[in-house]
Design an enzyme around this catalytic site. Structure first.
Site, PDB file in Angstrom:
ATOM      1  N   PRO A   1       0.789  -1.226   0.000  1.00  0.00           N
ATOM      2  CA  PRO A   1       0.000   0.000   0.000  1.00  0.00           C
ATOM      3  C   PRO A   1       0.828   1.287   0.000  1.00  0.00           C
ATOM      4  O   PRO A   1       0.271   2.361  -0.163  1.00  0.00           O
ATOM      5  CB  PRO A   1      -0.788  -0.112   1.309  1.00  0.00           C
TER       6      PRO A   1
ATOM      7  N   ASP B   1       2.605   1.066 -11.698  1.00  0.00           N
ATOM      8  CA  ASP B   1       1.340   1.804 -11.654  1.00  0.00           C
ATOM      9  C   ASP B   1       1.541   3.185 -11.061  1.00  0.00           C
ATOM     10  O   ASP B   1       2.494   3.416 -10.326  1.00  0.00           O
ATOM     11  CB  ASP B   1       0.375   1.087 -10.700  1.00  0.00           C
TER      12      ASP B   1
ATOM     13  N   LYS C   1      -2.489   4.153 -14.652  1.00  0.00           N
ATOM     14  CA  LYS C   1      -3.903   4.089 -15.034  1.00  0.00           C
ATOM     15  C   LYS C   1      -4.634   4.806 -13.931  1.00  0.00           C
ATOM     16  O   LYS C   1      -4.453   4.527 -12.769  1.00  0.00           O
ATOM     17  CB  LYS C   1      -4.386   2.635 -15.113  1.00  0.00           C
TER      18      LYS C   1
ATOM     19  N   GLY D   1      -0.411  -2.451  -3.895  1.00  0.00           N
ATOM     20  CA  GLY D   1      -1.141  -3.434  -3.094  1.00  0.00           C
ATOM     21  C   GLY D   1      -0.796  -4.853  -3.507  1.00  0.00           C
ATOM     22  O   GLY D   1       0.374  -5.209  -3.679  1.00  0.00           O
ATOM     23  N   ASP D   2      -1.828  -5.653  -3.708  1.00  0.00           N
ATOM     24  CA  ASP D   2      -1.653  -7.022  -4.163  1.00  0.00           C
ATOM     25  C   ASP D   2      -2.032  -7.077  -5.643  1.00  0.00           C
ATOM     26  O   ASP D   2      -3.075  -6.547  -6.028  1.00  0.00           O
ATOM     27  CB  ASP D   2      -2.558  -7.958  -3.342  1.00  0.00           C
TER      28      ASP D   2
ATOM     29  N   MET E   1     -11.785   2.055  -4.917  1.00  0.00           N
ATOM     30  CA  MET E   1     -12.242   3.022  -5.926  1.00  0.00           C
ATOM     31  C   MET E   1     -13.689   3.425  -5.642  1.00  0.00           C
ATOM     32  O   MET E   1     -14.516   3.476  -6.546  1.00  0.00           O
ATOM     33  CB  MET E   1     -12.107   2.404  -7.335  1.00  0.00           C
TER      34      MET E   1
ATOM     35  N   ALA F   1      -3.566   4.790   2.931  1.00  0.00           N
ATOM     36  CA  ALA F   1      -3.260   3.843   4.002  1.00  0.00           C
ATOM     37  C   ALA F   1      -1.770   3.515   4.024  1.00  0.00           C
ATOM     38  O   ALA F   1      -1.181   3.284   2.969  1.00  0.00           O
ATOM     39  CB  ALA F   1      -4.067   2.565   3.804  1.00  0.00           C
TER      40      ALA F   1
HETATM   41  N1  SAH Z   1      -4.099  -3.850  -6.235  1.00  0.00           N
HETATM   42  C1  SAH Z   1      -4.417  -2.768  -5.330  1.00  0.00           C
HETATM   43  C2  SAH Z   1      -5.704  -2.088  -5.711  1.00  0.00           C
HETATM   44  C3  SAH Z   1      -5.642  -1.385  -7.034  1.00  0.00           C
HETATM   45  S1  SAH Z   1      -7.116  -0.521  -7.424  1.00  0.00           S
HETATM   46  C4  SAH Z   1      -4.463  -3.298  -3.903  1.00  0.00           C
HETATM   47  O1  SAH Z   1      -4.412  -4.512  -3.696  1.00  0.00           O
HETATM   48  O2  SAH Z   1      -4.507  -2.504  -2.976  1.00  0.00           O
HETATM   49  C5  SAH Z   1      -6.753   1.111  -6.873  1.00  0.00           C
HETATM   50  C6  SAH Z   1      -7.528   1.422  -5.623  1.00  0.00           C
HETATM   51  O3  SAH Z   1      -6.900   0.801  -4.516  1.00  0.00           O
HETATM   52  C7  SAH Z   1      -7.553   2.899  -5.248  1.00  0.00           C
HETATM   53  O4  SAH Z   1      -8.539   3.592  -5.962  1.00  0.00           O
HETATM   54  C8  SAH Z   1      -7.878   2.826  -3.786  1.00  0.00           C
HETATM   55  O5  SAH Z   1      -9.235   2.528  -3.581  1.00  0.00           O
HETATM   56  C9  SAH Z   1      -7.094   1.602  -3.370  1.00  0.00           C
HETATM   57  N2  SAH Z   1      -5.768   1.923  -2.810  1.00  0.00           N
HETATM   58  C10 SAH Z   1      -4.569   1.629  -3.318  1.00  0.00           C
HETATM   59  N3  SAH Z   1      -3.582   2.032  -2.481  1.00  0.00           N
HETATM   60  C11 SAH Z   1      -4.195   2.599  -1.429  1.00  0.00           C
HETATM   61  C12 SAH Z   1      -3.740   3.188  -0.217  1.00  0.00           C
HETATM   62  N4  SAH Z   1      -2.434   3.293   0.085  1.00  0.00           N
HETATM   63  N5  SAH Z   1      -4.668   3.648   0.655  1.00  0.00           N
HETATM   64  C13 SAH Z   1      -5.971   3.531   0.401  1.00  0.00           C
HETATM   65  N6  SAH Z   1      -6.448   2.978  -0.716  1.00  0.00           N
HETATM   66  C14 SAH Z   1      -5.579   2.519  -1.629  1.00  0.00           C
END
Ligand code: SAH
Length: 464
Positions: free
Chosen positions: A226, A249, A271, A303-304, A384, A413
């Site tokens: 994150p 990304d 994106k 994230g993942d 999102m 986060a």
């Molecule tokens: N693969 C990512 C998600 C990608 S979609 C995962 O596993 O976290 C992108 C969305 O992820 C963002 O619009 C938001 O809703 C969320 N996101 C990604 N990083 C974030 C962060 N540090 N804090 C809060 N939301 C986050």
């Protein structure tokens, strides 16, 4: 950076130190690890210095240095612990061409001695430009703990093998060979059978790499977590260490890109929910092209990679092109978010399922099983979801959700600019609007931040 770190070759070079007390001893213990020719000027030297002189480890002159005494020295340490005397000897040294360090006098020194972690020939130097010696010491302790004691031995064995290793093609083939030795084969052989085993393992590894097919590219689809670099997996770090090309990304934190191999080509393939975008098919093409030309590609996703990351499309592109791929999981935003509100995604007697939802998909606002979600105790992590907040609220309440259902909004986060809002479903769109929340955020539907919840419970008890 006021001071530029370098490593000075001291073989056969003269280093002069003036002083015979505790400060002199501390510096001499370090200097004696080098092959420098050390001369100490001290009218009243500590007994250790006299002993070292007797052992031939340094030359001791039992007087203070005078003009002409420091000629030809590369480095000079003024370590008499007397400011006036140090200023006097430093002036002589400067005039005679040495670089000068005055112990405990940053302003008048031309160079600093860093805190050092010694795994010779691996040496880590830590400097804080005098701002925080305590910090330097604690970083040193961390690095001491992190670097195995045998690392120096492994590096010495490796050094003797460098010439032979040139038989491997330069670039990735050679790098892969060395990183397997230092991080895998070497330490385990060394632990089992000492230096001899490490040497044998190195030769075997070399033979294996020499006969294996090289020059083939590959793709690692890696979760960057994150944002907090400490939430990267060790596998992700290793992949970044080896990458030739990193395609990332928009949401991948810059601190994480910093960890990529210095020579790696870094490509942003951002994106953005509603903004300008690199089309997915162009990203797929880029990945395949780089890997096809023999590069080790790290496709770095926030994230993942398996959560709202369009992973399958990229895997399918690799498969279609016959390119080797692997997935390295990461910590998804919801996991970081829920950790930071001090709650659990599941809870006995409350919810035994959790949903990961997206607020919008390629067709617009995403539809879900609203009836189930509207039941008391349901928990969902909504990605999102900010722009879809009014839509989500409308659908859920239409299906009977209680407007008082808690929702936690966690923006950024795990990042330094993280913000947490505890709101209710009834208030969600208004609260998001007035908080001007425009950073990436996860909505945790059905969960209140623990502190806020504790306050609510106390209030309720008060009313009862
Ligand atoms: N693969 C990512 C998600 C990608 S979609 C995962 O596993 O976290 C992108 C969305 O992820 C963002 O619009 C938001 O809703 C969320 N996101 C990604 N990083 C974030 C962060 N540090 N804090 C809060 N939301 C986050």
């Amino acid at each position: 950076m006021q001071h530029f770190p370098i490593f000075i070759a001291l073989d056969g070079q003269s280093v002069v130190l003036a002083g015979g007390g505790a400060a002199a001893l501390a510096k001499l213990r370090l200097l004696m690890k080098t092959p420098a020719e050390i001369t100490v000027f001290a009218a009243r030297p500590a007994p250790e210095i006299t002993d070292w002189a007797a052992e031939g480890r340094l030359t001791l002159i039992t007087k203070a240095p005078m003009p002409g005494d420091i000629k030809g020295a590369r480095l000079f340490y003024a370590a008499s612990e007397d400011a006036a005397e140090d200023a006097r000897t430093a002036a002589i040294a400067r005039a005679e061409g040495a670089l000068v360090n005055i112990v405990d006098n940053l302003g008048d020194s031309q160079f600093l001695t860093p805190a050092i972690v010694d795994r010779d020939p691996v040496v880590v130097a830590i400097g804080t430009e005098g701002a925080a010696p305590v910090l330097a010491r604690s970083i040193k302790a961390d690095i001491e703990a992190f670097l195995p004691a045998a690392l120096g031995r492994l590096a010495q064995i490796g050094r003797a093998f460098r010439r032979a290793a040139r038989a491997l093609p330069p670039g990735r083939a050679r790098r892969d060979f060395w990183s397997e030795y230092y991080f895998d084969t070497g330490p385990s052989a060394q632990q089992k059978g000492g230096d001899q085993a490490a040497r044998a393992a190195l030769s075997q590894l070399f033979e294996r790499h020499l006969s294996s097919k090289t020059g083939e590219g590959r793709v690692d689809l890696v979760g960057a977590g994150p944002g907090d670099p400490e939430l990267l997996t060790l596998k992700a770090r290793r992949a970044l260490d080896r990458a030739d090309v990193v395609i990332h990304d928009r949401l991948v934190a810059p601190q994480i890109l910093e960890l990529a191999r210095r020579e790696a080509v870094i490509i942003a393939a951002g994106k953005q929910g509603f903004g300008p975008a690199v089309a997915q098919k162009d990203i797929n093409r880029m990945i395949v092209e780089h890997a096809g030309s023999g590069a080790h590609v790290v496709r770095l996703k926030s994230g993942d990679p398996t959560v709202f990351g369009r992973l399958d499309e990229e895997i399918e592109a690799c498969e279609a092109a016959g390119i080797t791929w692997s997935v390295v999981p990461g910590i998804t935003a919801a996991s970081a978010a829920v950790a930071n509100i001090g709650q659990s995604l599941t809870r006995r007697g409350r919810n035994s399922t959790v949903r990961f939802l997206t607020g919008h998909d390629t067709a617009g606002f995403a539809d879900h099983d609203w009836r189930t979600l509207a039941r008391p105790g349901e928990v969902a992590a909504i990605y999102m979801g900010k722009r879809a907040a009014r839509f989500l609220q409308g659908r859920l309440m239409m299906h009977g959700a209680d407007p008082a259902t808690p929702v936690s909004v966690i923006e950024n986060a795990s990042r330094p600019d993280q913000r947490i809002f505890g709101v209710t479903l009834g208030d969600l769109p208004r609260a998001l609007n007035s908080a001007k929340a425009d950073a990436p955020a996860v909505l945790l539907y059905g969960l209140a931040p623990r502190a806020a919840q504790a306050r609510l419970e106390t209030l309720e008890q008060g009313f009862a």
